[in-house]
Write a protein that holds these residues in place. Structure first.
Motif, PDB file in Angstrom:
ATOM      1  N   SER A 192       0.547  -0.994   0.261  1.00  0.00           N
ATOM      2  CA  SER A 192      -0.284  -0.171   0.342  1.00  0.00           C
ATOM      3  C   SER A 192       0.741   1.709   0.017  1.00  0.00           C
ATOM      4  CB  SER A 192      -1.040   0.175   0.993  1.00  0.00           C
ATOM      5  OG  SER A 192      -0.088   0.103   2.585  1.00  0.00           O
ATOM      6  N   THR A 207       1.285   4.206  -3.121  1.00  0.00           N
ATOM      7  CA  THR A 207       0.828   4.975  -3.098  1.00  0.00           C
ATOM      8  C   THR A 207       2.079   6.463  -3.273  1.00  0.00           C
ATOM      9  OG1 THR A 207      -0.515   5.698  -0.486  1.00  0.00           O
ATOM     10  CG2 THR A 207       0.502   7.344  -1.322  1.00  0.00           C
ATOM     11  N   LYS A 219       2.147   6.373  -7.293  1.00  0.00           N
ATOM     12  CA  LYS A 219       0.548   7.869  -7.660  1.00  0.00           C
ATOM     13  C   LYS A 219       1.378   8.959  -7.760  1.00  0.00           C
ATOM     14  CE  LYS A 219      -3.664   4.328  -6.144  1.00  0.00           C
ATOM     15  NZ  LYS A 219      -4.230   4.952  -5.488  1.00  0.00           N
ATOM     16  N   ILE A 248      -4.679  12.059  -1.846  1.00  0.00           N
ATOM     17  CA  ILE A 248      -4.362  11.346  -0.628  1.00  0.00           C
ATOM     18  C   ILE A 248      -3.724  12.300   0.544  1.00  0.00           C
ATOM     19  CG2 ILE A 248      -2.756   9.945   0.159  1.00  0.00           C
ATOM     20  CD1 ILE A 248      -2.541   8.212  -2.569  1.00  0.00           C
ATOM     21  N   GLU A 300       0.439  11.249   4.124  1.00  0.00           N
ATOM     22  CA  GLU A 300       0.421   9.765   4.267  1.00  0.00           C
ATOM     23  C   GLU A 300       2.159  10.436   2.492  1.00  0.00           C
ATOM     24  OE1 GLU A 300      -2.733   7.959   2.839  1.00  0.00           O
ATOM     25  OE2 GLU A 300      -3.540   8.819   4.297  1.00  0.00           O
ATOM     26  N   ILE A 301       1.522  10.998   1.342  1.00  0.00           N
ATOM     27  CA  ILE A 301       2.645  10.627   0.540  1.00  0.00           C
ATOM     28  C   ILE A 301       3.914  11.286   0.811  1.00  0.00           C
ATOM     29  CG2 ILE A 301       2.829  12.154  -1.766  1.00  0.00           C
ATOM     30  CD1 ILE A 301       0.125  13.204  -2.263  1.00  0.00           C
ATOM     31  N   ALA A 327       5.356   8.021   1.916  1.00  0.00           N
ATOM     32  CA  ALA A 327       5.518   7.082   1.467  1.00  0.00           C
ATOM     33  C   ALA A 327       6.693   7.331   0.517  1.00  0.00           C
ATOM     34  CB  ALA A 327       4.254   6.682   0.324  1.00  0.00           C
TER      35      ALA A 327
END
Length: 258
Positions: A117, A121, A124, A151, A155-156, A159
């Motif tokens: 996951s 992320t 993406k 998102i 979180e970006i 990631a």
């Protein structure tokens, strides 16, 4: 990893073609018209670029054939996405694409596993960043990427950090018959603009002993914090020439200071 082997993935690297600038321009015009044969010739004519890039990964344990294949994928993506209106050389555009493709491959095969996951992320975000830059001719902010893919920006960032591989400032980025371009050559030195160099009388005296062009290059690089690529564009010479003149200038200055 053996980079001395002549044949990689069935390709005799000692006999790779070298395209002239005129041939490159003609072939790219044909590619844009949908000519698959021209695209194949353009790929073959730039395989030396892939070979040059994969040498920077000589410390990895990956098979050189695998890296070459992945590098070729990056090359083909660069050809498919290159915009001649950007007024940059194809190699300048293609090298980061090839490096990015190889680094993504190494991340996915890294012994330090990153959750699926988290990787999804990150990828993406990377693809959104590339598409945004292509359409808007500038790098997007984290907030703009977050809005694009829906998102949260935290979180970006997490990631992207998770899939990053450490890079030395002295890692070679590209070399093709001239001086090697290192990571540090593409980074502006803003911290030391005026803190040390301007305050040093001895350095100023050493600088004044340089020929005018070398003096100008040193000032742009270490006073103004410009990259070699930016300096090359400003004074109208190649990055390789800037690199050579900079090294000669620093050598002269060291001799004077010693």
């Amino acid at each position: 990893m053996a980079f001395t082997k002549v044949e990689i993935c069935g390709v005799n690297t000692s006999k790779l073609p070298v395209l002239t600038n005129e041939e490159k321009e003609f072939l790219f015009e044909q590619i844009q018209k949908g000519d698959d044969n021209a695209r194949e010739l353009y790929i073959k004519g730039n395989l030396r670029l892939v070979l040059s890039v994969i040498r920077r990964f000589s410390n990895s344990n990956e098979n050189v054939d695998d890296l070459f294949q992945i590098g070729c994928i990056g090359l083909m993506k660069a050809i498919d996405n290159f915009d001649t209106n950007l007024n940059v050389k194809f190699s300048t555009y293609a090298v980061p694409m090839i490096i990015g493709e190889i680094r993504r491959y190494l991340r996915d095969n890294n012994s330090i596993r990153v959750s699926r996951s988290l990787r999804d992320t990150a990828y993406k975000a990377i693809y959104a960043k590339e598409n945004y830059a292509k359409q808007n001719l500038r790098e997007p902010t984290v907030n703009e990427i977050a809005d694009e893919i829906g998102i949260p920006k935290e979180e970006i960032v997490n990631a992207l950090d998770a899939i990053q591989s450490p890079v030395s400032l002295y890692d070679p980025v590209y070399s093709d018959g001239g001086d090697t371009l290192y990571v540090m050559d593409q980074i502006s030195d803003r911290k030391n603009r005026e803190e040390n160099w301007v305050e040093s009388i001895s350095l100023r005296e050493a600088l004044e002993r340089l020929p005018e062009r070398e003096k100008h290059i040193i000032e742009l690089r270490f006073y103004d914090g410009k990259t070699q690529t930016e300096v090359a564009a400003e004074i109208g010479i190649s990055q390789a020439q800037v690199s050579r003149l900079e090294k000669n200038a620093l050598k002269t200055m060291r001799s004077y200071l010693n």
